[in-house]
Design an enzyme around this catalytic site. Structure first.
Site, mmCIF file in Angstrom:
data_model
loop_
_atom_site.group_PDB
_atom_site.id
_atom_site.type_symbol
_atom_site.label_atom_id
_atom_site.label_comp_id
_atom_site.label_asym_id
_atom_site.label_seq_id
_atom_site.Cartn_x
_atom_site.Cartn_y
_atom_site.Cartn_z
ATOM 1 N NE ARG A 98 -4.140 -1.584 2.268
ATOM 2 C CZ ARG A 98 -5.130 -1.937 1.450
ATOM 3 N NH1 ARG A 98 -5.295 -1.310 0.323
ATOM 4 N NH2 ARG A 98 -5.939 -2.918 1.780
ATOM 5 N NE ARG A 102 -18.273 -4.576 -0.952
ATOM 6 C CZ ARG A 102 -17.021 -4.245 -0.688
ATOM 7 N NH1 ARG A 102 -16.034 -4.860 -1.278
ATOM 8 N NH2 ARG A 102 -16.763 -3.271 0.155
ATOM 9 N NE ARG A 134 -16.915 -1.837 3.656
ATOM 10 C CZ ARG A 134 -15.619 -1.779 3.356
ATOM 11 N NH1 ARG A 134 -14.923 -2.889 3.233
ATOM 12 N NH2 ARG A 134 -15.029 -0.631 3.176
#
Ligand SMILES: [Zn+2]
Length: 217
Positions: free
Chosen positions: A88, A122, A155
């Site tokens: 990252r 999702r 989420r």
């Protein structure tokens, strides 16, 4: 084959990584999953990681690198891997070069509008973190995880505005790393998706064809 898979949230990279694992017998190292497991453990490391995440901070590079090293050590000799969620930072990329050779970068290019459409459909397992999609990747039983029987949830950051912000963060974070690998002349396999109905199988077939061309599959 040692690969790194890059893609914005909602690009499907996790799905591709696990399908490549099944097809090619490579190991998938998904850093997100590993850290989710670590946070469940009542260990010093678990508490440290949890502390960072709860404060909304990035887990420090030295911890991430140590965890990666331990995980890489568990891979049997001769078996390849796909890294998901690492590196990252440029620093993490440079450390990786000291411990493993990267043969290929798998880059998922998906337009924002498709990502937004996908993420809003999702669902994630509360227990093991497995990802489903109520349109493209349904669980066998509604709202129940196939793998562990845990409940699925949506989420709270899977809303269009937050998704756009997350895509922007991903791009800012990833572009110097991608530039780094291009400079190092590591081959790229770029999967560009232009339609919502593109099947993962189609993308996967193309990816495997390219991997064969590079003699990595
Ligand atoms: Zn589950």
């Amino acid at each position: 084959m040692n690969a790194i898979i890059f893609g914005a949230p909602g690009s499907g990279k996790g799905t591709y990584a696990s399908r490549l694992q099944a097809k090619l017998g490579v190991d998938v190292i998904a850093m997100g999953d590993i850290f989710r497991e670590i946070m469940k453990e009542d260990t010093e490391l678990g508490r440290k990681v949890k502390g960072c995440v709860e404060k909304g901070l990035l887990v420090p590079d030295d911890i991430v690198i140590e965890v990666l090293k331990q995980r890489l050590n568990k891979i049997p000799r001769g078996k390849g891997f796909i890294l998901d969620g690492y590196p990252r930072t440029l620093e993490q990329a440079k450390v990786l070069e000291e411990i493993a050779k990267i043969d290929v970068i798998l880059l998922q290019m998906v337009p924002d509008w498709i990502i937004i459409e996908r993420l809003s459909t999702r669902r994630i397992c509360k227990n093991c973190g497995a990802v489903y999609n109520i349109r493209f990747l349904k669980p066998k039983v509604d709202n129940i995880c196939d793998k562990c029987g845990g409940p699925l949830y949506q989420r709270s950051d899977d809303t269009p505005d937050v998704i756009k912000k997350r895509i922007q963060v991903y791009q800012e974070q990833t572009s110097p790393i991608l530039r780094h690998y291009k400079e190092k002349k590591v081959p790229f396999i770029v999967s560009s998706i232009t339609a919502l109905e593109t099947l993962p199988e189609t993308v996967l077939e193309e990816m495997i064809k390219e991997l064969k061309r590079l003699k990595l599959a």
